[in-house]
Write an enzyme that holds these catalytic residues in place. Structure first.
Site, PDB file in Angstrom:
ATOM      1  N   HIS A   1      -4.551  -7.724 -17.069  1.00 44.96           N
ATOM      2  CA  HIS A   1      -3.519  -6.729 -16.764  1.00 44.96           C
ATOM      3  C   HIS A   1      -2.218  -7.411 -16.314  1.00 44.96           C
ATOM      4  O   HIS A   1      -1.139  -7.139 -16.839  1.00 44.96           O
ATOM      5  CB  HIS A   1      -4.056  -5.805 -15.665  1.00 44.96           C
ATOM      6  CG  HIS A   1      -3.114  -4.731 -15.232  1.00 44.96           C
ATOM      7  ND1 HIS A   1      -3.268  -3.417 -15.588  1.00 44.96           N
ATOM      8  CD2 HIS A   1      -2.005  -4.777 -14.456  1.00 44.96           C
ATOM      9  CE1 HIS A   1      -2.292  -2.699 -15.059  1.00 44.96           C
ATOM     10  NE2 HIS A   1      -1.513  -3.511 -14.368  1.00 44.96           N
ATOM     11  N   GLU A   2      -2.343  -8.306 -15.358  1.00 45.57           N
ATOM     12  CA  GLU A   2      -1.125  -8.940 -14.814  1.00 45.57           C
ATOM     13  C   GLU A   2      -0.459  -9.821 -15.859  1.00 45.57           C
ATOM     14  O   GLU A   2       0.766  -9.832 -15.975  1.00 45.57           O
ATOM     15  CB  GLU A   2      -1.459  -9.754 -13.558  1.00 45.57           C
ATOM     16  CG  GLU A   2      -2.102  -8.946 -12.430  1.00 45.57           C
ATOM     17  CD  GLU A   2      -1.344  -7.681 -12.086  1.00 45.57           C
ATOM     18  OE1 GLU A   2      -0.103  -7.694 -12.122  1.00 45.57           O
ATOM     19  OE2 GLU A   2      -2.003  -6.659 -11.789  1.00 45.57           O
TER      20      GLU A   2
ATOM     21  N   GLU B   1       2.665   0.436 -16.452  1.00 46.28           N
ATOM     22  CA  GLU B   1       1.289   0.307 -15.944  1.00 46.28           C
ATOM     23  C   GLU B   1       0.255   0.737 -16.978  1.00 46.28           C
ATOM     24  O   GLU B   1      -0.807   0.129 -17.110  1.00 46.28           O
ATOM     25  CB  GLU B   1       1.118   1.123 -14.663  1.00 46.28           C
ATOM     26  CG  GLU B   1       1.911   0.576 -13.485  1.00 46.28           C
ATOM     27  CD  GLU B   1       1.632  -0.891 -13.227  1.00 46.28           C
ATOM     28  OE1 GLU B   1       0.585  -1.407 -13.658  1.00 46.28           O
ATOM     29  OE2 GLU B   1       2.489  -1.554 -12.610  1.00 46.28           O
TER      30      GLU B   1
ATOM     31  N   HIS C   1       1.597  -7.924 -18.280  1.00 44.36           N
ATOM     32  CA  HIS C   1       2.912  -7.550 -17.747  1.00 44.36           C
ATOM     33  C   HIS C   1       3.965  -8.635 -17.962  1.00 44.36           C
ATOM     34  O   HIS C   1       5.155  -8.345 -17.891  1.00 44.36           O
ATOM     35  CB  HIS C   1       2.815  -7.335 -16.229  1.00 44.36           C
ATOM     36  CG  HIS C   1       2.406  -5.958 -15.803  1.00 44.36           C
ATOM     37  ND1 HIS C   1       2.999  -4.818 -16.278  1.00 44.36           N
ATOM     38  CD2 HIS C   1       1.496  -5.547 -14.881  1.00 44.36           C
ATOM     39  CE1 HIS C   1       2.451  -3.762 -15.674  1.00 44.36           C
ATOM     40  NE2 HIS C   1       1.533  -4.176 -14.824  1.00 44.36           N
TER      41      HIS C   1
ATOM     42  N   ALA D   1      -3.118  -6.452  -7.466  1.00 46.52           N
ATOM     43  CA  ALA D   1      -2.378  -7.661  -7.803  1.00 46.52           C
ATOM     44  C   ALA D   1      -0.945  -7.267  -8.126  1.00 46.52           C
ATOM     45  O   ALA D   1      -0.639  -6.080  -8.244  1.00 46.52           O
ATOM     46  CB  ALA D   1      -3.008  -8.355  -9.008  1.00 46.52           C
TER      47      ALA D   1
HETATM   48 ZN   LIG Z   1       0.295  -3.307 -13.362  1.00 43.95          ZN
END
Ligand SMILES: [Zn+2]
Length: 849
Positions: A302-303, A325, A306, A267
């Protein structure tokens, strides 16, 4: 330090881009225009910016009545355009007005095309973007470095029957009278170019859900709305959870989660317009395993993590990608664990992500987590197990060391201090030092700036225990004297009294006084430490006698460490076989995952035709009590992890013990499930597909191929694709190669399908010979950034003659985009060849008669 020749000059700084993009999906081209508001810091007669595969037809600088036309020069190698002026631009604010053209490529980067067949079998086309790291320059001329932050106002001109999505909320639609409509999106916050996104195609969206005032939608290719429910539920939870954790509201004006049929990565965290590989977003809740659903929850967490860490606050340069990351991976675990505590995400983390990092980091060819990045191409090498696995594991180790709330407070203060700005890694350490009162930066430097990880040797001493550290390498190097600052958590019993204590091991050896003789001790209590523990006798025996006193994660770590010591030649396989046998009453699926992984490796590398019957009896004997207890179907009220354990047991009895009655039963369950998909528990279904493939004939292959091509949800199709790469017959390998070459397999999946074929115990060497003979053609199909995944299959090829052929061939014919990954996998291969030579003779004596 960065090499100045890779950095754009700083005397011109963009502030806002007004972009208008007109993609033509039929001709695979686009036209665009941009008006960039910029500050000229020092007068200049040349302006350099990034552009690749773009033709700039017009470029002029405008201020009030002043207008200066520029000549365009291209530097293809450095992916730049220089705009030359006959007279210098004076310092101050200007507008750059530009017209340009480009192509919609099929390389899964920049502005590219993706396709899918709709329910009626008609081919549908999508135009979409993937800009990280440095491919925004393939879509529009820009200052394509992460610290040139600017705001973006995007207009997409598209056919009226298509949907268009970008980073901001849609604010205007203007029909053009030619069947097209110009859709304008709200200006973004200031952000880096790599986060800009455009998506155009036959999509549908869920009605917006309101999450603390933020509209949230799942966007999918038409006909797939029934697969969006779970993603919506996860997204709502994670968005709220993360805003609360960070203590800062979501920085954009809406969130769209968009499923893309062709996607190189999992992604991409484009602010407000997050793009996903379909299998990482869309799922049929009734047919998917908990692992498949966990993957979706993970990626969403996760996305969204961010959006703050990465998008709101961004690294100055690509050397900081690892922190971006690693932190998002760490937060994904936290969000997943909060949403589904029953999935025990941190145990799974210890069992999956951490060993993934260990497997690279125990090689001489590993790398430090953070390293100097001169060219952006070097940054591409950062998207690996060291960044995601080790980076997040050492963050978790630090969080547990300083305490969860001081850690969170440090993250919040870091984000507040640097909102809308760019940072270096040390900025986060500074905030964490401040919030925790501990020397986080000093400790982290030892984990981040040097490669490798330590082994802790644990010995009973008079009145306590001693801990000695040294680098753990799969192929030992006595000359290596690296040390780390290791936060160690000890738990155990001394003189009949329980104790738990923390110690920061800094030198090569410390003694921890306990005041009494130690009975037993766990040297990585809670399993958060990124190191291996080696217990000298009598401490190892003491632990094996008290497995019931250990937490699941501690039992997991014990098994994982013990097997790795066999791979490294520090213990023999017979010791591991007795250890595994001591786990026969184990009930935790993650611990069984580790045991069965090692048992499969024994079967793969060490067992020969003559010892296989003995091995099969051993595996069957080990698993039969559990199989009898679990049966073939879940009981009511059973947890997801017990169901997952049942899947593992069936899979191993069918594929490792090769029990004919299990294979028969698997076949009949598979037939039943094809007729009535929801009649079989998803975990059992996953196992029977895998067992049927391992024992399948040509007819089974064709059935599975048909399933792969016709099933309608991504997880089902992946299960069958995985199975197609696992048949034990050379004909099947030939067929799967054909599917790759004729593109029946999407090129996003090609590299892992190849790796899986190489990893097959019986047909792997044959698959290697095929790959070797047609490597050039295959490399034309595999997207460059996924090439390194092919190398994942190399360590399985541990027959000495095959391994020598692999090594020699790759020395002459390197994989152009995977040099480091290949070097690492070949080092692991050479260690496994040695293990095969060392232990194969011992296996008959090690296994019970
Ligand atoms: Zn990432």
């Amino acid at each position: 330090m960065t090499d100045p020749s890779y950095r754009l000059p700083r005397q011109v700084v963009p502030r806002h881009y007004r972009l208008r993009m007109e993609p033509d999906l039929d001709t695979a081209t686009f036209a665009g225009s941009e008006v960039v508001t910029l500050d000229v810091i020092e007068a200049t007669d040349r302006v350099e910016l990034n552009a690749a595969e773009l033709q700039i037809d017009q470029a002029r600088f405008v201020r009030g009545n002043a207008c200066a036309h520029a000549e365009v020069e291209y530097d293809e190698e450095r992916q730049r355009a220089t705009l030359r002026l006959s007279e210098p631009l004076s310092a101050g604010r200007w507008e750059l007005q530009c017209r340009f053209k480009g192509i919609l490529n099929d390389q899964l980067r920049g502005f590219y095309l993706s396709t899918f067949d709709d329910e009626d079998g008609n081919r549908q086309v999508i135009a979409t973007t993937q800009f990280e790291a440095t491919d925004a320059r393939r879509a529009f001329p820009c200052w394509d470095e992460p610290d040139f932050k600017a705001s973006f106002g995007v207009t997409l001109v598209v056919p009226e029957d298509l949907m268009a999505v970008s980073n901001g909320a849609e604010i205007e639609r203007a029909p053009l009278g030619d069947g097209r409509v110009a859709i304008t999106f709200a200006d973004t916050i200031v952000m880096s170019t790599y986060l800009v996104a455009f998506v155009v195609g036959p999509f549908e969206a869920t009605p917006p859900a309101d999450v603390n005032g933020v509209p949230l939608r799942i966007v999918a290719p038409r006909g797939k709305m029934h697969l969006t429910e779970f993603a919506l539920e996860c997204s709502r939870f994670c968005l709220d959870y993360l805003a609360t954790y960070y203590g800062i509201p979501y920085p954009g004006d809406k969130v769209d989660m968009v499923a893309i049929p062709d996607f190189a990565f999992g992604a991409m965290e484009n602010l407000g317009c997050i793009t996903y590989r379909e299998s990482a977003l869309l799922v049929d809740d009734d047919l998917a395993t908990s692992a498949e659903k966990m993957r979706i929850l993970d990626v969403i967490g996760h996305e969204l993590a961010h959006m703050w860490f990465g998008d709101l606050v961004t690294m100055k340069w690509w050397n900081g990608i690892w922190l971006n990351e690693a932190f998002a991976t760490f937060m994904e675990m936290k969000a997943t664990d909060a949403f589904r505590p029953g999935w025990k995400r941190w145990l799974e983390f210890a069992a999956a992500e951490r060993p993934w990092a260990f497997k690279t980091d125990e090689l001489a060819g590993t790398r430090p987590v953070e390293f100097e990045v001169r060219s952006p191409a070097q940054a591409e090498g950062m998207f690996d197990g060291i960044t995601y696995g080790k980076g997040s594991a050492v963050l978790r180790m630090m969080e547990q060391y300083v305490g969860e709330e001081p850690f969170r407070a440090g993250v919040e203060s870091y984000l507040r201090r640097h909102a809308y700005g760019n940072t270096e890694t040390s900025d986060l350490w500074e905030s964490l030092d401040g919030s925790s009162g501990r020397p986080v930066g000093k400790i982290m430097d030892t984990w981040i700036l040097q490669g490798g990880y330590p082994q802790l040797t644990v010995r009973a001493e008079e009145g306590g225990v001693s801990l000695e550290q040294g680098r753990f390498l799969l192929i030992p190097d006595p000359a290596d004297t690296s040390t780390w600052k290791i936060p160690v958590q000890l738990r155990g019993m001394a003189g009949g009294e329980p104790f738990e204590t923390g110690v920061l091991v800094e030198g090569s050896r410390v003694t921890v006084p306990l005041g009494r003789p130690v009975d037993w001790v766990i040297a990585n209590a809670g399993g958060h430490g990124f190191y291996r523990s080696r217990y000298e006798e009598p401490l190892l025996d003491a632990l094996v006698d008290r497995l019931h006193l250990l937490d699941p994660v501690e039992r997991f770590v014990l098994v994982d460490d013990a097997w790795t010591f066999v791979e490294a030649g520090r213990s023999g396989v017979s010791g591991f076989v007795s250890l595994a046998t001591a786990f026969r009453d184990e009930q935790e699926q993650a611990v069984w995952g580790s045991l069965l992984g090692a048992i499969a490796a024994i079967g793969h590398h060490l067992v020969t035709a003559s010892t296989r019957p003995q091995y099969e009896r051993w595996v069957a004997g080990l698993l039969t009590p559990l199989a009898d207890q679990l049966g073939w179907a879940p009981a009511a009220e059973e947890t997801d992890l017990v169901r997952r354990l049942r899947g593992r047991v069936i899979d191993s009895l069918g594929r490792l013990a090769n029990l004919p009655e299990v294979v028969e039963q698997a076949r009949s369950i598979h037939e039943r499930r094809v007729a009535e998909p929801t009649s079989v528990d998803p975990e059992v279904a996953g196992a029977v597909i895998s067992v049927c493939a391992a024992h399948g004939d040509a007819e089974t292959y064709e059935t599975f191929l048909d399933r792969y091509q016709t099933v309608s949800n991504p997880q089902e199709s992946l299960k069958y694709l995985r199975a197609l790469a696992s048949f034990d017959a050379e004909d099947a390998v030939d067929r799967t190669f054909e599917l790759i070459v004729d593109r029946t397999v999407r090129n996003q999946d090609t590299s892992w399908v190849l790796a899986r074929m190489l990893a097959n115990r019986t047909t792997g060497p044959y698959a290697w010979s095929k790959l070797r003979d047609r490597l050039d053609g295959i490399l034309e199909i595999v997207p460059p950034m996924t090439q390194s995944r092919i190398a994942d299959g190399f360590p399985a090829l541990s027959h000495p003659e095959v391994a020598a052929d692999v090594t020699d061939f790759l020395a002459e014919n390197p994989l152009p985009n995977a040099a480091r990954a290949v070097e690492q996998k070949l080092e692991r291969l050479s260690a496994l060849v040695k293990m095969r030579q060392r232990e194969t003779g011992a296996i008959a004596g090690a296994l019970p008669e």
